[in-house]
Design an enzyme around this catalytic site. Structure first.
Site, PDB file in Angstrom:
ATOM      1  N   HIS A 494      46.611  26.802  26.297  1.00  0.00           N
ATOM      2  CA  HIS A 494      47.892  27.476  26.091  1.00  0.00           C
ATOM      3  C   HIS A 494      48.271  27.522  24.615  1.00  0.00           C
ATOM      4  CE1 HIS A 494      49.209  26.842  30.538  1.00  0.00           C
ATOM      5  NE2 HIS A 494      48.514  27.932  30.360  1.00  0.00           N
ATOM      6  N   GLU A 735      31.966  45.102  35.927  1.00  0.00           N
ATOM      7  CA  GLU A 735      32.013  43.731  35.398  1.00  0.00           C
ATOM      8  C   GLU A 735      31.020  42.831  36.109  1.00  0.00           C
ATOM      9  OE1 GLU A 735      36.024  42.340  36.139  1.00  0.00           O
ATOM     10  OE2 GLU A 735      36.162  43.711  37.826  1.00  0.00           O
ATOM     11  N   ASP A 759      33.992  39.730  31.645  1.00  0.00           N
ATOM     12  CA  ASP A 759      33.345  39.220  32.850  1.00  0.00           C
ATOM     13  C   ASP A 759      31.882  39.638  32.915  1.00  0.00           C
ATOM     14  OD1 ASP A 759      35.127  37.583  34.196  1.00  0.00           O
ATOM     15  OD2 ASP A 759      36.226  39.262  35.038  1.00  0.00           O
ATOM     16  N   CYS A 806      37.016  48.488  28.484  1.00  0.00           N
ATOM     17  CA  CYS A 806      38.342  47.888  28.357  1.00  0.00           C
ATOM     18  C   CYS A 806      38.274  46.409  28.011  1.00  0.00           C
ATOM     19  CB  CYS A 806      39.146  48.092  29.641  1.00  0.00           C
ATOM     20  SG  CYS A 806      38.387  47.351  31.106  1.00  0.00           S
TER      21      CYS A 806
END
Length: 875
Positions: A494, A735, A759, A806
């Site tokens: 985080h 992916e 991925d 993307c």
């Protein structure tokens, strides 16, 4: 800048990005040894005359020339760095020495691609060769220039220069022809590569500065004073030529020795040039920073890049100030009340931080704080703390033990998400302890003045820690903190997410080598190459500072041109779209010039909600986004929850390997209503431009056919035309390697493909993309991944389908020419990257990209591909 009879206006000789002279990747020019001027990173291939004048010097190799304006100012234009070594290849002069030209006339044409591939840099210099008589009196503030049109410099004669020159001519010194008193002579052979071109001439002149002497150089029956760079260049003395030096004056001997030494310097003796500013994606891209063949330079610490960018600063260790609670309590009721008050204070602060993050578009950061608020209400934690308080413990001690025990359980689990929750619990424990200590307002967030050094010179700080937590970074002063560095941690933590959202370079997993660096150590954080340079020398500091300045200038120039189309130099338009997750993201994408939305991550709209979204929720959210896009199309990915994205309302069954489990369209196996509701909601959106549906985690044709049929049925039930299936574009997200290998089959039934390289890379390389220890090897430019992309575009081409990317690879400027060369026609990136990627596309020739991309598939590693890309397409 208006021209007067006393000034000369110089217009840009090339179109391109304007650079300060200090940013030119050659110390001879950057340090002003040749003369004052500027640099241009060219976007055109024809040098035009910056003013009227006479061509008084034209390099035999065609890479440089000098004009003498009617006022006497001599203006050098030098294309690229080390281009003399090309020996004229790629250059075609349009004029001859002695020609009279008018401002705007073509002087030199050059093959931009060829020169870019072979030269160290294309950055072109325009400088005053006779700066003793003329000075730069004004400069443009523009970031970009148009050849022959943009006035970039204002030149004025130096007062008294003519009389000073006359006085010098009358002095009893050696004349240029070698006559005069006390002349010393020496014969030398030019060892400098390319002969007596601009760099060695300027260095030779600089070598005798401060000495009381005059030196002339004789060659081929002609002679020139070292005081005149143009005259030296006009001698056209090539590499290996034998020349005679003639010197006189009080320091004639020293001057003769200094000049001879410069002229006999070999290529091996050249000083290291400053790095090519802006070379490589978001990386300085030089051997000075990165070393060669992955080798770490001295004083360099390797880590893992968690947030990109380059920064210079002074290391400052973060000293955590978490209070140590007393074990004994002051009574059960008082301690329970104190804990509830502290929890309320922390909750209020988290609510404020979450709202502030949302307001600036930092949805991931807002989601972290929202999740922390949910943890505060966990009844198990409160129950465990209350039990300890009832046993006579203090509120602080009880809360610390409760959160610590739960974190230990989570840390021991194999599930990565559970381990991340453990870190969140420990962070929350610190927040509450600070609040209990009586400083809920100040200690819950970072009070930067108390933890930052108060350097008189105000140097930026690189903040270091064993591992930062979100509470450590709340309220971070980004004007003072240049970068973050951690001993441990991973790129998906985080703290790393917050660093990326703040735009601060961040390195993690630097290990014990970072721990050994004391406070106050000057460092360079290279978040692009995952390295930290400790105590860098002055040369490296200057090079990186120049690169950072250049990046800032380029970002501004790119943003200025962001709303123009991204068209290659051979006239092919490439769509540059944005990846978004909210209506605020959509507005940001429009502001940054995105042509469309290439990926709407719909799960981010509902990830932190209390319940699964209904059809009406999907319609409302996507309708607002469609309206914010102002007529731009959007690709809407159906909910992609699972793997590293979890939603409390989904309650998925526990999985040993969630990355290979119930993700994407596979969710329908356990929650079919979830995707049906989303499709109903999307079919109800009324948009001015196409709203395309993208299906994630498809691995075979049957899945695609099933969902096309389901969309057709839902459209019919909603009262759409029977032809609705033909009107609604449905694409497959590539992916899974199986989808790439079956692209020709899928393309028969899909309207388009969008490749998710994040991925696709982890599945192709069998490396968890959230695993810190493997982060440095997770490179989507691996030849195996590129072969998957090639298989996708080839399969799509058989049925006339278009392919976009993307994933993160689309935002890597080094990868852009590879993707275009493999057949990709749409690039979707984070909104802030759109201007830079558009600018990158405009520098490329699609024909050249196609010609070279296929060969990259034969290389042995991602590192080899990156090296080749830097050579073929310097950024």
């Amino acid at each position: 800048m208006a021209e007067t009879s006393e000034t000369l206006l110089l217009r840009a000789p090339l179109s391109g990005v304007l650079l300060p002279l200090a940013a030119v990747p050659d110390p001879v020019f950057a340090d002003g040894m040749f003369g004052d001027g500027l640099g241009i990173d060219p976007l055109s291939d024809t040098v035009v005359a910056p003013c009227d004048g006479i061509v008084v010097h034209l390099a035999a190799t065609g890479h440089a020339l000098t004009l003498q304006a009617p006022c006497g100012a001599q203006v050098l234009v030098h294309v690229g760095v080390d281009t003399v070594l090309l020996r004229g290849e790629g250059f075609a002069p349009c004029v001859a020495q002695g020609d009279a030209v008018r401002q705007g006339d073509a002087l030199i044409r050059f093959d931009l691609d060829r020169v870019a591939r072979q030269a160290r840099s294309l950055v072109t210099v325009m400088a005053l060769a006779n700066g003793n008589a003329f000075t730069v009196a004004g400069r443009t503030d523009a970031l970009r220039a148009e050849a022959g049109r943009t006035v970039v410099l204002k030149v004025r004669a130096v007062a008294g220069a003519a009389s000073a020159a006359s006085a010098g001519a009358a002095a009893p010194a050696c004349q240029a022809d070698g006559t005069g008193p006390a002349a010393l002579r020496r014969t030398v052979t030019l060892a400098c590569a390319g002969g007596l071109h601009a760099r060695p001439a300027a260095r030779a002149r600089a070598a005798m500065q401060g000495l009381d002497a005059t030196v002339a150089l004789h060659y081929g029956g002609r002679h020139a004073s070292l005081a005149s760079l143009v005259a030296l260049l006009a001698l056209a003395a090539g590499e290996g030529a034998t020349v005679e030096l003639v010197a006189s004056g009080r320091d004639a001997s020293a001057a003769l020795e200094a000049v001879a030494r410069e002229l006999q310097r070999t290529a091996a003796g050249e000083e290291q040039a400053a790095p090519a500013a802006g070379a490589a994606p978001a990386s300085v891209g030089t051997s000075a920073l990165t070393g060669t063949s992955g080798e770490l330079p001295p004083g360099c610490i390797g880590g893992v890049a968690a947030a990109p960018g380059i920064a210079i600063g002074v290391l400052h260790w973060w000293r955590e100030a978490t209070p140590e609670p007393h074990e004994a309590g002051q009574g059960m009721e008082a301690e329970r009340a104190a804990l509830r008050a502290a929890l309320a204070a922390v909750d209020a602060r988290l609510a404020h931080d979450s709202e502030a993050a949302s307001a600036r578009g930092a949805r991931a950061e807002a989601g972290i704080f929202a999740m922390h608020r949910a943890l505060l209400e966990d009844p198990a934690l409160l129950g465990a703390a209350d039990t300890l308080i009832d046993a006579g413990k203090s509120a602080g001690f009880a809360w610390r033990e409760a959160t610590g025990a739960e974190a230990a359980v989570l840390s021991a689990m194999a599930d990565r998400r559970a381990a991340e929750r453990a870190a969140d619990l420990l962070d929350l424990g610190k927040r509450v302890l600070r609040a209990l200590a009586g400083n809920a307002a100040a200690d819950v967030s970072v009070d930067m003045p108390t933890v930052m050094p108060t350097d008189a010179d105000g140097q930026p700080v690189v903040l270091a820690a064993d591992e930062f937590t979100p509470s450590d970074l709340t309220g971070l002063d980004c004007d003072r903190v240049a970068a973050l560095a951690m001993v441990r941690g991973g790129p998906t933590s985080h703290a790393a997410i917050i660093a990326r959202q703040l735009g601060i370079p961040c390195l993690v997993a630097l290990g014990s080598a970072l721990e050994r660096l004391p406070d106050g150590t000057p460092v360079i954080v290279d978040g692009d190459n995952a390295r930290l340079h400790a105590s860098p020398d002055a040369h490296l500091l200057a090079a990186v500072a120049s690169a950072v300045r250049l990046r800032t200038q380029r970002r501004q120039a790119d943003l200025h041109a962001a709303h123009a189309a991204a068209t290659t130099r051979d006239g092919v338009r490439i769509e540059v779209a944005a990846n978004i997750g909210s209506v605020d993201d959509a507005r940001n994408a429009v502001a940054h010039g995105a042509d469309a939305v290439g990926l709407l991550r719909t799960e981010l709209l509902f990830l932190h909600g209390d319940a699964a979204p209904a059809a009406a929720d999907h319609t409302a959210a996507c309708q607002a986004i469609a309206e914010a896009l102002g007529g731009r199309s959007a690709i809407v990915r159906t909910l992609d929850i699972g793997g590293d994205k979890d939603a409390a309302w989904l309650r998925l069954p526990a999985e040993d390997n969630p990355a290979l489990g119930l993700r994407g369209v596979r969710l329908a196996q356990v929650r079919p209503q979830l995707l049906d509701e989303q499709l109903r909601g999307l079919l109800a959106v009324r948009a001015r431009a196409p709203l395309r549906i993208l299906l994630p985690m498809v691995s075979e044709v049957g899945e695609l056919l099933h969902w096309r049929a389901r969309i057709r049925a839902l459209a019919a039930a909603a009262g759409h035309d029977a032809d609705a299936d033909a009107q609604i574009e449905v694409g497959v997200m590539i992916e899974v390697p199986a989808a790439a290998l079956l692209a020709d089959q899928l393309a028969e039934h899909a309207d388009f493909f969008s490749i998710g390289t994040n991925d696709l890379t982890q599945y192709t390389l069998a490396m968890d993309r959230c695993q810190p220890e493997l982060a440095a090897r997770m490179d989507a430019l691996h030849p195996a991944v590129l072969r998957m992309i090639a298989a996708t575009t080839e399969g799509a081409a058989r049925h006339g389908r278009w392919v976009g990317v993307c994933g993160a690879l689309a935002g890597d400027p080094l990868a852009v020419p590879v993707l275009l060369g493999l057949g990709v026609t749409e690039l979707s990136v984070d909104a802030g990257l759109v201007p830079g990627i558009k600018a990158r596309v405009r520098t490329l020739s699609l024909a050249d990209c196609r010609q070279r991309a296929a060969g990259l598939l034969q290389l042995p590693s991602a590192a080899a591909v990156r090296d080749a890309c830097r050579h073929y397409w310097p950024a």
